[in-house]
Design a protein around this motif. Structure first.
Motif, PDB file in Angstrom:
ATOM      1  N   PHE A 267       0.873  -1.185   0.000  1.00 26.13           N
ATOM      2  CA  PHE A 267       0.000   0.000   0.000  1.00 26.13           C
ATOM      3  C   PHE A 267       0.906   1.229   0.000  1.00 26.13           C
ATOM      4  O   PHE A 267       1.308   1.726   1.045  1.00 26.13           O
ATOM      5  CB  PHE A 267      -0.902  -0.026   1.231  1.00 26.13           C
ATOM      6  CG  PHE A 267      -1.964   1.045   1.243  1.00 26.13           C
ATOM      7  CD1 PHE A 267      -2.530   1.520   0.078  1.00 26.13           C
ATOM      8  CD2 PHE A 267      -2.413   1.575   2.441  1.00 26.13           C
ATOM      9  CE1 PHE A 267      -3.511   2.494   0.096  1.00 26.13           C
ATOM     10  CE2 PHE A 267      -3.407   2.562   2.474  1.00 26.13           C
ATOM     11  CZ  PHE A 267      -3.950   3.021   1.286  1.00 26.13           C
ATOM     12  N   ARG A 268       1.226   1.727  -1.175  1.00 24.91           N
ATOM     13  CA  ARG A 268       2.215   2.794  -1.332  1.00 24.91           C
ATOM     14  C   ARG A 268       1.554   4.165  -1.469  1.00 24.91           C
ATOM     15  O   ARG A 268       2.212   5.133  -1.838  1.00 24.91           O
ATOM     16  CB  ARG A 268       3.093   2.496  -2.546  1.00 24.91           C
ATOM     17  CG  ARG A 268       3.759   1.126  -2.475  1.00 24.91           C
ATOM     18  CD  ARG A 268       4.288   0.684  -3.834  1.00 24.91           C
ATOM     19  NE  ARG A 268       4.577  -0.747  -3.837  1.00 24.91           N
ATOM     20  CZ  ARG A 268       5.800  -1.266  -3.809  1.00 24.91           C
ATOM     21  NH1 ARG A 268       6.859  -0.475  -3.750  1.00 24.91           N
ATOM     22  NH2 ARG A 268       5.972  -2.570  -3.834  1.00 24.91           N
ATOM     23  N   HIS A 269       0.277   4.230  -1.206  1.00 27.52           N
ATOM     24  CA  HIS A 269      -0.503   5.425  -1.485  1.00 27.52           C
ATOM     25  C   HIS A 269      -1.181   5.878  -0.206  1.00 27.52           C
ATOM     26  O   HIS A 269      -0.905   5.368   0.882  1.00 27.52           O
ATOM     27  CB  HIS A 269      -1.546   5.091  -2.571  1.00 27.52           C
ATOM     28  CG  HIS A 269      -1.944   6.252  -3.403  1.00 27.52           C
ATOM     29  ND1 HIS A 269      -3.217   6.757  -3.426  1.00 27.52           N
ATOM     30  CD2 HIS A 269      -1.236   7.012  -4.272  1.00 27.52           C
ATOM     31  CE1 HIS A 269      -3.279   7.776  -4.268  1.00 27.52           C
ATOM     32  NE2 HIS A 269      -2.100   7.957  -4.791  1.00 27.52           N
ATOM     33  N   ARG A 270      -2.084   6.839  -0.322  1.00 21.89           N
ATOM     34  CA  ARG A 270      -2.987   7.233   0.753  1.00 21.89           C
ATOM     35  C   ARG A 270      -4.388   6.780   0.347  1.00 21.89           C
ATOM     36  O   ARG A 270      -4.618   6.404  -0.797  1.00 21.89           O
ATOM     37  CB  ARG A 270      -2.954   8.746   0.918  1.00 21.89           C
ATOM     38  CG  ARG A 270      -3.334   9.468  -0.380  1.00 21.89           C
ATOM     39  CD  ARG A 270      -3.007  10.944  -0.342  1.00 21.89           C
ATOM     40  NE  ARG A 270      -3.294  11.564  -1.644  1.00 21.89           N
ATOM     41  CZ  ARG A 270      -2.874  12.745  -2.020  1.00 21.89           C
ATOM     42  NH1 ARG A 270      -2.121  13.464  -1.212  1.00 21.89           N
ATOM     43  NH2 ARG A 270      -3.171  13.252  -3.208  1.00 21.89           N
TER      44      ARG A 270
ATOM     45  N   LEU B 198       0.421  -2.578  -4.885  1.00 22.71           N
ATOM     46  CA  LEU B 198       1.456  -2.845  -5.883  1.00 22.71           C
ATOM     47  C   LEU B 198       2.419  -3.854  -5.280  1.00 22.71           C
ATOM     48  O   LEU B 198       3.203  -3.522  -4.382  1.00 22.71           O
ATOM     49  CB  LEU B 198       2.181  -1.550  -6.258  1.00 22.71           C
ATOM     50  CG  LEU B 198       1.270  -0.411  -6.756  1.00 22.71           C
ATOM     51  CD1 LEU B 198       2.080   0.861  -6.953  1.00 22.71           C
ATOM     52  CD2 LEU B 198       0.554  -0.807  -8.036  1.00 22.71           C
ATOM     53  N   LEU B 199       2.343  -5.085  -5.732  1.00 21.93           N
ATOM     54  CA  LEU B 199       3.065  -6.198  -5.120  1.00 21.93           C
ATOM     55  C   LEU B 199       4.444  -6.353  -5.746  1.00 21.93           C
ATOM     56  O   LEU B 199       4.576  -6.491  -6.974  1.00 21.93           O
ATOM     57  CB  LEU B 199       2.294  -7.503  -5.283  1.00 21.93           C
ATOM     58  CG  LEU B 199       1.129  -7.772  -4.318  1.00 21.93           C
ATOM     59  CD1 LEU B 199       0.008  -6.757  -4.512  1.00 21.93           C
ATOM     60  CD2 LEU B 199       0.603  -9.183  -4.517  1.00 21.93           C
ATOM     61  N   ASP B 200       5.482  -6.351  -4.904  1.00 21.62           N
ATOM     62  CA  ASP B 200       6.829  -6.623  -5.397  1.00 21.62           C
ATOM     63  C   ASP B 200       6.872  -8.008  -6.037  1.00 21.62           C
ATOM     64  O   ASP B 200       6.399  -8.993  -5.461  1.00 21.62           O
ATOM     65  CB  ASP B 200       7.843  -6.565  -4.258  1.00 21.62           C
ATOM     66  CG  ASP B 200       8.118  -5.138  -3.808  1.00 21.62           C
ATOM     67  OD1 ASP B 200       8.015  -4.224  -4.656  1.00 21.62           O
ATOM     68  OD2 ASP B 200       8.425  -4.940  -2.609  1.00 21.62           O
ATOM     69  N   GLY B 201       7.431  -8.070  -7.223  1.00 26.89           N
ATOM     70  CA  GLY B 201       7.534  -9.337  -7.914  1.00 26.89           C
ATOM     71  C   GLY B 201       6.214  -9.842  -8.445  1.00 26.89           C
ATOM     72  O   GLY B 201       6.131 -10.990  -8.910  1.00 26.89           O
TER      73      GLY B 201
END
Length: 379
Positions: free
Chosen positions: A306-309, A345-348
């Motif tokens: 969760f890279r957002h707000r 946004l999932l790494d890999g």
């Protein structure tokens, strides 16, 4: 301008004047902006990549003083080409061969012995410097936050207009969804979305249309010309404009067969969106609502994704304060409008996002969008 909106303008200015007097501000200067449109009805131009300017263009704007009608200072070509030759009220028109500095200073002098003057946040530096020359005894402050507080609670009419803007986005997405297929490009989808917005009456996209995917570490190529692969999760982020009011919308569609874990991840994102919406009640703080949205994501062990707000205010501008994010302590009121847009946004792996506009209300946020929030099947 919608005649119903025009009827609201005097009431908005009275609210502004009360706020100025409470803040000890004698006058406010606003350049062309959402703030000026909100208070006077003078419509903003469509955004362009390069700056449009005229002789004496820096004078463009209006002085607002409690108890008076707005005093506009406008270049002749602005009146002719942006306002269709119709003057919006009391106007000082500056011709190309005029002494722009002298006319602007004369207009500022009509403020009298103004001791504290607000300036719109996005006023040109040249204009601010000329104001200081015209009113050397005055103290100048940022007037933007005062207008922002007035704008953040929407009237019933504003909510009605925003709902139309949201319906335009809903319909554009529904019309474009079946075009998400392996081999299509992001650029083609962008053109499709913007065509569908325009044919439904959107004056312009409310911000640059963003269609992208997450391939484990970053977005697709900036050109948008790379063909979309089978199983790629395509994220949409776009909005339309109706009567000056913005929508901001998002969905995720898979081209072909979804990747492993997609439906489970999507379900977490939906739970986060619903938790945030449910928490959007009068009296809650913006940061508390953001935390509620994060809850299901953290419970699922996906907080790193969760890279957002949760979202942001929205109205005449597509991004308005307050923000639904960790630093914002604003106490929310009924009628405030926000985006509810968790993304993962999932790494890999892949990415998923969703976005709707919601209104702060008793019992939880009311959605202005009508398109179902569940996964949209690709082809």
């Amino acid at each position: 301008m919608d005649s119903r909106l025009a009827a609201e303008l005097p009431v908005r200015r009275e609210r502004l004047f009360a706020a100025l007097e409470a803040s000890g501000i004698d006058a406010l200067f606003l350049p062309p902006s959402a703030d000026l449109e909100y208070l006077t009805g003078v419509e903003r131009d469509l955004p362009t990549f390069g700056e449009i300017s005229y002789a004496h263009g820096w004078v463009t704007g209006a002085f607002l003083v409690p108890g008076s009608e707005p005093l506009f200072v406008l270049p002749r070509m602005f009146v002719l080409f942006h306002l269709g030759g119709s003057e919006p009220g009391e106007v000082v028109v500056v011709n190309e061969t005029d002494d722009g500095e002298a006319l602007f200073r004369a207009a500022a002098a009509r403020l009298g012995r103004a001791r504290r003057v607000g300036i719109g946040t996005r006023t040109w530096a040249r204009t601010a410097l000329e104001l200081q020359e015209a009113l050397p005894a005055a103290t100048f402050v940022d007037g933007g936050p005062i207008v922002a507080v007035l704008r953040r609670v929407k009237s019933e009419l504003e909510l009605e207009l925003m709902e139309v803007a949201c319906s335009i986005a809903d319909e554009a997405m529904a019309a474009t969804a079946t075009r998400v297929t392996p081999g299509v490009t992001m650029r083609e989808l962008q053109e499709d979305v913007e065509h569908e917005l325009a044919r439904r009456g959107s004056r312009t996209p409310s911000f640059p249309t963003h269609i992208f995917s997450w391939r484990g570490h970053d977005s697709t190529d900036p050109s948008g010309l790379e063909p979309i692969a089978n199983g790629e999760c395509v994220m949409f982020d776009f909005g339309g404009v109706h009567a000056g009011y913005c929508s901001d919308f998002g969905r995720t569609i898979v081209a072909g067969e979804p990747p492993e874990g997609y439906l489970d991840t999507y379900a977490v994102m939906l739970a986060a969106q619903e938790a945030g919406r449910a928490a959007l009640v009068p009296g809650a703080t913006a940061r508390e609502v953001n935390a509620a949205c994060r809850g299901p994501i953290e419970d699922a062990g996906l907080d790193a994704a969760f890279r957002h707000r949760m979202g942001h205010g929205i109205g005449l501008d597509v991004h308005e304060r307050p923000f639904l994010s960790p630093e914002d302590e604003t106490v929310l009121e009924a009628g405030m409008t926000f985006t509810d847009e968790p993304s993962l946004l999932l790494d890999g792996g892949f990415g998923v996002r969703i976005e709707d506009v919601v209104v702060c209300a008793d019992g939880g946020g009311r959605r202005l969008n009508r398109l179902p929030a569940g996964p949209i099947p690709g082809t």
